[in-house]
Every structure is written in structure tokens, then in C-alpha cells.
Write an enzyme that holds these catalytic residues in place. Structure first.
Site, PDB file in Angstrom:
ATOM      1  CB  ALA A 173       4.669 -12.365  17.254  1.00  0.00           C
ATOM      2  CD  GLU A 183       3.589 -23.333  18.953  1.00  0.00           C
ATOM      3  OE1 GLU A 183       3.547 -22.035  19.089  1.00  0.00           O
ATOM      4  OE2 GLU A 183       2.966 -23.973  18.383  1.00  0.00           O
ATOM      5  CB  SER A 223      11.187 -19.279  15.853  1.00  0.00           C
ATOM      6  OG  SER A 223      11.220 -18.530  17.016  1.00  0.00           O
ATOM      7  CB  CYS A 236       6.192 -17.110   4.218  1.00  0.00           C
ATOM      8  SG  CYS A 236       5.455 -15.842   5.321  1.00  0.00           S
ATOM      9  CG  ASP A 241       0.092 -14.051  12.195  1.00  0.00           C
ATOM     10  OD1 ASP A 241       0.670 -12.987  11.518  1.00  0.00           O
ATOM     11  OD2 ASP A 241       0.226 -15.225  11.266  1.00  0.00           O
ATOM     12  NE  ARG A 257       8.515  11.052 -18.027  1.00  0.00           N
ATOM     13  CZ  ARG A 257       9.316  11.040 -19.083  1.00  0.00           C
ATOM     14  NH1 ARG A 257      10.630  10.335 -19.235  1.00  0.00           N
ATOM     15  NH2 ARG A 257       8.860  11.512 -20.239  1.00  0.00           N
TER      16      ARG A 257
END
Lengths: 459, 459
Positions: A13, A36, A42, A46, A289, A448
Site C-alpha cells: 500500500a 519501513e 513491496s 501471500c 492492511d 439455474r
């Protein structure tokens, strides 16, 4: 003199915000400094389970852009291993501790992006700080776990606590590393991001590769020997463990923000407006986050820490800081994962969410295949739809299948995003060819069936 | 006495209509008789190339339901090898010739479903009826080609005329059967269902497996020796051929309908309303490859013969005949195929269609990957978007990629169906996990690029 933008947190982010602001404003107009705490910028959090398992061989493959790239290509200064310890909104200044060199730095700002991410939830258990107990949120966490797995004495028995995405992905990674794995989950199902009936399909696949799943079981503490974790204590007795991975979720990392006076919402995340501005605090933005966001189906705020949202929110903040116009309209809870080659996708509300939000609904499960039944490689696919009654509006969807299944959730996600009814969905013009779908796509078959279910309930 | 429903054509559309009508009305209420000229009911025409190649070993795998199933489970009488030769709307009667036994039958009806499908276009070339020249529309066509390929003398040199889906899929199938293959296309690109820039990616893959592609080349006739085709004659001279497959498209099979007074539209297909009724003719319905339908993006009627539309239209007709309510709201031209392991998807308008429909637009091509770049098996994916300017509304999309690419077109198809702008699309909540997508999904990357392109053109 150039204005100053300070970014707190150098992951997805924060760096997306910095990059987008830079695209629109050059160095003479805007100085950008990012702090940081960790060793990396970056990176793909995940991807950590796949690095642990060895599927992704090298740590640096997970890093999208390193600080030198930001400096050289974007003129963004990144201060790694700098932990911001205070934000003074009146003096427009942040204070940061240099974790490597020692000492403290102060930096003034005109504009602030708070993107401090999330923290793994660590319960107040005895021995929670023993060696071999790992949260799994940052690349530093992943590196520490890998060192532990490669160290001596070699860990053989793993316990993963919590059966969400991280827990399930880490359980598989540890099996792939040759450990025995117990997965302990307090609820009555693992993979609680989907409904129980769909989760059971996943649990079966997990058991199939040797993961011991223990549901409905609370952890009460840990045991430690010579500084190393030795067991996980549960209501049913201790489970021996040489390594413990916590998959208990994360909470927004907001301590500093709270101290500085940024408003938190009911989820504990920072509140923002659609442009990712922090309301009432001019020049202050938040993304990723650490923020809460709107769930477009329930209409409620949610905390959904995911790289894809963090990057989008950061981009939106950066465009706006750069003088453009962009909004983040919220999320619908789309997520995909892979467990033991079984693919899982979800979007929108689960049954329990729909009930909690006050919806009346029907839900259906339709069995189908990913390809025409006669085409080689056709595998089963299960699609669940939850539709409001009597309106028929899609509220949520889940997919479990063996091949080319997970990303089909996007089709349902876009239908949900646009407020389609299941009746409207039966007419959707989706791609058909034998290698890719039966003539009635699994999504259409499910729609359906939902239409029939609505009719049967007088919908 | 029960009402009588006659169905002309026993493939997807006709049998879907019959089955849906039966679901809602039992045999005491409705007698259903279907006439089918060929040997089969409800089979997958789209699967024929895969049966020719041998990927699908058995012909009967392509048959979804045989006449006995319709008789036993649905109480629907199917008269195979019966060609309807006349429809008398005043006397409410059809006449059919028994192609096997000889003779003629007459059947009265209250309700008629015309679902006679489409016919391969066969130009008036010399020797078009020579042995070894095949249209490729029905399972009977496929069976005849297989017999020819297996017969003596063994064909070695194939020419496929026309580079649309059927042509390209058949060219690949014939290569897989060990023949040498020339693909002749009058236009300047094969795979004209996508724009030239995207088609070139496909052409490259086709050349890679040995298909000789000859574009910009018109066929003027055929040559024949001893009753067998021997060459395809072109402006650049003859191309020797032991077998010729026509992939020149199909036209709606409407001769009988026209004679009976059913109205045709500008595409040559039968006109229907949204419920699949033929306007002005009570009790007469039409569905499938013989009708024209609304293209929801251009607003124009189109003839798009595809099994997925045929089945949906048949279902809609059957529900309505059964006393229910359903509509077919049109198509957006979504299609997927696989050529030499390259996956191709498209939806909406190509550049030429957008121009013809009078739209101003931008188009962008974005390169990305199907998975996170670092995840094993990541392969390139190319996404093209066409967006109206200045509105930004998506008009069309095309995808070419090597793995898990084609069906992503559905995500774009649902966005297009709902009239989304590319700016709105940048916020879509699509599934993200390293095995399935980069943190910015290829669809989102393309949408962002389109937004930039619009901004650059003052959109």
C-alpha cells in the site's frame, strides 16, 4: 521548496501510494520518504507459504521492487529497518528509530500516508515467545521460520493453530517440507472463509495428504523446553510440537495511528473516506492492511487484509495525493487459494454473513465439471450460490474444484459487484468450448438451480 | 386430448425446448414429437474437431442424450432420419420424409418449435461435391470425414478453407492426425474473430505446429480426379489436396421456415421476440442456429450460431411453452477456443465492429502473466480492451495466453454485460493468490492501461 510526503510502512500500500504520487509530481514538487521497519519493500506476503514449501525457491523472487529501484527509478527514499515510534500531527513530524544503526531520526511532512499494515494475533499464552513459535505476516517472519526449519535440532512435528488461509497454506507447506502436521482449529471447520459444506471438501483433501485436522479444539497455552517450544496445550491434552505456526488472523497495526489521533472504526481499522483520506485530518491518508473498508454487499465496514486491496488503496491514495482523482469503492470479499491441488474461490457473503446482515436467502450447491464431460481432464467442480429472497439478487458464491476452478469466482464476483440476480445470470454470455466448459457453464448451472430454489420457496 | 408440440430439429435448441416444456407439462397435457434429419440428437457439434483429432476417442462421447433417453425419461418421441419437407401453418401440420424407410409422414401440431440449425456455406465452385470435400456442421459430417481419413487411399494432404474457429480447430486436428495442412483464408488474417494484432499471436502458434497459413488468398474452385478431390484452385495456382474441409461459416437453415412464412431478419436468421416467439405467428417458436439475436453492445441483430446460445434459447422457448416466463436478452459475442495449447477468448466488439457501429474508442494491449511472476508455471497473457471514448465504457475484450487464459474472458464478459467503464473496472474485487494471478490481475492491469489511454486522448 518541495512539499514532503512521508510514508509509514514500505510494503504494497505504502509504496503504491508513493509511486503513484511520483508519477504525477516530480522531485522538485514533492519529496518522498518511506519508513519501513523490516528488511524489505513491496514483497508478496501471500507468496511466503510457497517459499517455505520450496515451490518458490528464492526469497528474493517474492520482492517486487527493492529500495534501490525506488530510489533510482522513482526518486523515493526508503529507510529500511526504521521503525516509526511517533507521529505528531500538529508539528507535522514523525520520529523513527534506526533499528540497525541505533539512534533516532525526525522527519517533517506536509502529507502523511499511514500504511503500517497488520500484526499477527498472538494470544497471551504461556511461552508464546518461546523459540519455534511464529506468526506469519512479514517476509522477516518467513525468513525466521525457514531458518528454524533448517536449523538443528531439525524440527519434525509441526502444529498450525488456526485454519484460515494462512493456516491451511502453511500446513500444506510444512507437509511438503516433510514434517508431520497437526492443524488445530477452534471452530467446527477449517477454512472458515467458506461455508461448512464447502469446507468439508477442502478438509478431505487436506487429510488426503496427511494433515491431521483437529476442529472444535481450543488451545490454552504452549510448553517450552530449553527455550524451544515443545508442545501445544489443548483442552484434550498436549500436542507435541517442534515448531508452531500461528494462523489466528491479523489485526490492523494502529497503535501509532491511535496515539496520533487517527480515527478507528468498529473493526479496529483506520477509517478513511473513498479517496483514502483520513476524515477530519487534512493531508493525512491511510491505506492497506491497517484500514477498514466498506463491504459492498453487507454495507458494513470490514477489515480484509489482502495484498490486492492494499495495492489498490495505495494506488488510489497516490493518485489523489498526486492531484488526480480516484476512489476505492469497497470490497466484496473475493478470495482464492489452492490447498493440495484443490482450488477454492469465494466472493460476497457466506450463509452466516448473510444471516448476520439480516438477509433472507436461499443457497444451492451445483455439481458440474470444469470442461465438457467428454473432454480429457474433465474434473468435478462444485459451485455454491447464496441469493436473496425473494429478489434473487446474488449475495455470495463459493467454488471448490480440482482444476481451473478458483478463478471462475471472478465471473461471479463481477456479477455480484453489479447487483445481478440469479435469474439475470442464467442468460450471461460466457465462453463455451469443450476444453473449457460444458455447454452449460458451471456458473450458469448453479444460477439455474438457484432460480429453481427461489421458485420453490415462493421467491 | 393433449395438445401437440412438434419440434423441427433434434439438436441442442430443439431438445432443450422439448425437455423444458415437458418439465412443466405432463404427457396428458402435451404430446411432444421431434423430427431430426440426421442420426443423432443433442450432441456437441463443438466437440467434433476433438473427435476427429482423437483427443476424444469415441463418437458417442459427444452425444449428451440419445432418443431412447428422451423417450424413456421425458416422454418425448424423436423421429431420427426424418427430414421435414413442409410446414403448413394454416392446417397446423408438418410433412416429413422418412430418409431410412422411405415414405412420408404427416403430423398435426398446436405448437411448433423451429430449430433446424445452420448449414455450412458451400460456394458454387466446380467439383464442390467431389469425394473428400466436407462441411463441418453436424456429427454426420464428422463421421463422414473420419471415414474418409481412415479409408484408402489414405489422404495425406489437407486443405482447410477459412480461418475461423472451425477452420483453425480442424487444421490442428488434421495435423494431429498426421496430415500436412494448408489453411487458406481470403482475409489478411486467420482467426478473424479477434483483431489482427491478437490473431498474429495465434497464427504464430499455428505455424509452430506446422500449419501452412496462406492469407489474402481466394479460392476459385476445386479439382477432381476419379471422383475424389485432388486440388484447391486459388489465385496463386492449385494446392494439391486429398481432403478439403470447408470452414467458411454457416448460414441459418431457413428454407422451410421461409416457405411457411416465418419472418427473416437482416442477417438471414429467423426473427423472434425475447421469449423466442416468432412475431405475428401464435404458437410458433424458433431457437438455435437458425435464428438471429440481439447483440447487446452494438444494438444490432446478429447471427451467432453457438451451442451455448442454442441451448439457452431452447430452454427459454420451452419454459414459455410450458407456461412459465423466461426471456433471452441477447448476446455479447463471447467465445473461447484453444489452438495448439494457446488459449483465445473474446467478447463484445472487435475494433472493426466498434467502428462499424459508430463508436469512438481507444484500444490498449496489456502484457501480463496468468500467475504471480515468481510462481512456477507463470506464462504470458495478453489482454486487449476496447473502450468507448470519452465515456470509458467497455466495448470489447480479447485475451490470448498459454495457460488458464481463455476463461478469464468471462470476467470481462460480465463487466461488459453490465455496462461497466474501464475506470470502474480498476476497482473490481477479483481473486488474488500467487498460483492464480499477479497482485494486479491481468484484467485490472489492462483496465488501468485503458484509463491512461482515455486520459491521454482527453477522455
Amino acid at each position: 521548496m518541495a512539499e514532503r510526503l512521508i510514508v509509514v510502512g514500505g510494503d504494497g500500500a505504502g509504496m503504491a501510494a508513493a509511486s503513484q504520487a511520483r508519477r504525477r509530481r516530480d522531485r522538485d514538487d514533492l519529496t518522498i520518504v518511506a519508513f519501513e521497519r523490516g528488511h524489505f519493500t513491496s514483497y508478496s506476503a501471500c507468496g511466503i507459504p510457497y517459499w517455505i514449501s520450496g515451490v518458490v525457491p528464492e526469497r528474493d523472487q517474492l520482492i517486487a521492487r527493492d529500495p534501490a529501484t525506488f530510489q533510482d527509478q522513482f526518486d523515493i527514499q526508503v529507510r529500511l529497518r526504521h521503525e516509526v515510534t511517533g507521529i505528531d500531527l500538529e508539528r507535522r513530524e514523525v520520529v523513527a528509530r534506526d533499528l540497525a544503526g541505533g539512534g533516532e531520526v525526525r522527519e517533517g511532512f506536509d502529507t502523511l500516508v499511514y500504511a503500517a499494515g497488520a500484526m499477527p494475533i498472538k494470544p497471551a499464552w504461556a511461552h508464546i515467545r518461546a523459540g519455534g513459535v511464529f506468526g506469519m505476516q512479514t517476509l522477516d517472519d518467513g525468513a525466521a521460520l525457514r531458518d528454524w526449519l533448517d536449523g538443528e535440532p531439525k524440527p519434525r512435528r509441526a502444529v498450525v493453530i488456526g485454519g484460515g488461509y494462512i493456516g491451511v497454506e502453511m500446513a500444506e507447506a510444512l507437509i511438503q517440507r516433510g514434517l508431520s502436521v497437526n492443524l488445530v482449529e477452534r471452530a467446527d471447520q477449517p477454512m472458515s472463509t467458506v461455508d461448512g459444506d464447502m469446507a468439508e471438501l477442502v478438509a478431505e483433501a487436506m487429510r488426503g495428504i496427511g494433515i491431521q485436522i483437529r476442529t472444535g479444539l481450543s488451545v490454552t497455552g504452549l510448553e517450552e523446553r530449553d527455550g524451544r517450544v515443545s508442545a501445544v496445550v489443548t483442552a484434550e491434552g498436549p500436542i507435541p510440537a517442534d515448531v508452531v505456526v500461528l494462523g489466528l488472523g491479523v489485526r490492523p497495526n494502529t497503535r501509532l495511528a491511535e496515539e496520533a489521533g487517527l480515527p478507528l472504526g468498529p473493526t479496529g481499522g483506520i477509517r478513511t473516506d473513498r479517496r483514502m483520506r483520513v476524515p477530519g485530518l487534512p493531508g493525512v491518508w491511510a491505506a492497506g492492511d491497517c484500514v477498514e473498508t466498506l463491504h459492498r454487499v453487507s454495507g458494513m465496514p470490514v477489515h480484509l487484509p489482502l495484498g490486492t486491496h492494499a495495492n489498490k488503496q495505495g494506488r488510489v491514495a497516490g493518485i489523489n495525493i498526486g492531484g488526480g482523482y480516484a476512489t476505492f469503492p469497497g470490497v466484496i470479499g473475493t478470495a482464492v487459494t489452492k490447498v493440495c491441488d484443490l482450488e477454492v474461490g469465494r466472493t460476497g457473503l457466506r450463509e452466516r454473513d448473510a444471516a448476520a446482515a439480516g438477509f433472507e436467502f436461499v443457497s444451492v450447491i451445483a455439481e458440474s465439471t470444469n470442461r465438457a464431460g467428454y473432454y480429457p481432464g474433465a474434473r468435478p467442480m462444485t459451485v455454491k450460490l447464496i441469493a436473496e429472497r425473494p429478489s434473487g439478487r446474488l449475495l455470495g458464491a463459493q467454488i471448490v474444484g480440482w482444476s481451473e476452478a478458483a478463478k471462475r469466482i471472478d465471473t461471479l464476483a463481477v456479477a455480484l459487484w453489479n447487483g445481478m440476480t440469479v435469474d439475470e445470470m442464467t442468460a450471461l454470455d460466457l465462453g463455451y468450448a469443450p476444453p473449457y466448459a460444458p455447454v452449460w457453464d458451471p456458473v450458469l448451472i448453479a444460477a439455474r438451480k438457484a432460480v429453481d430454489a427461489l421458485a420453490a420457496t415462493g421467491g
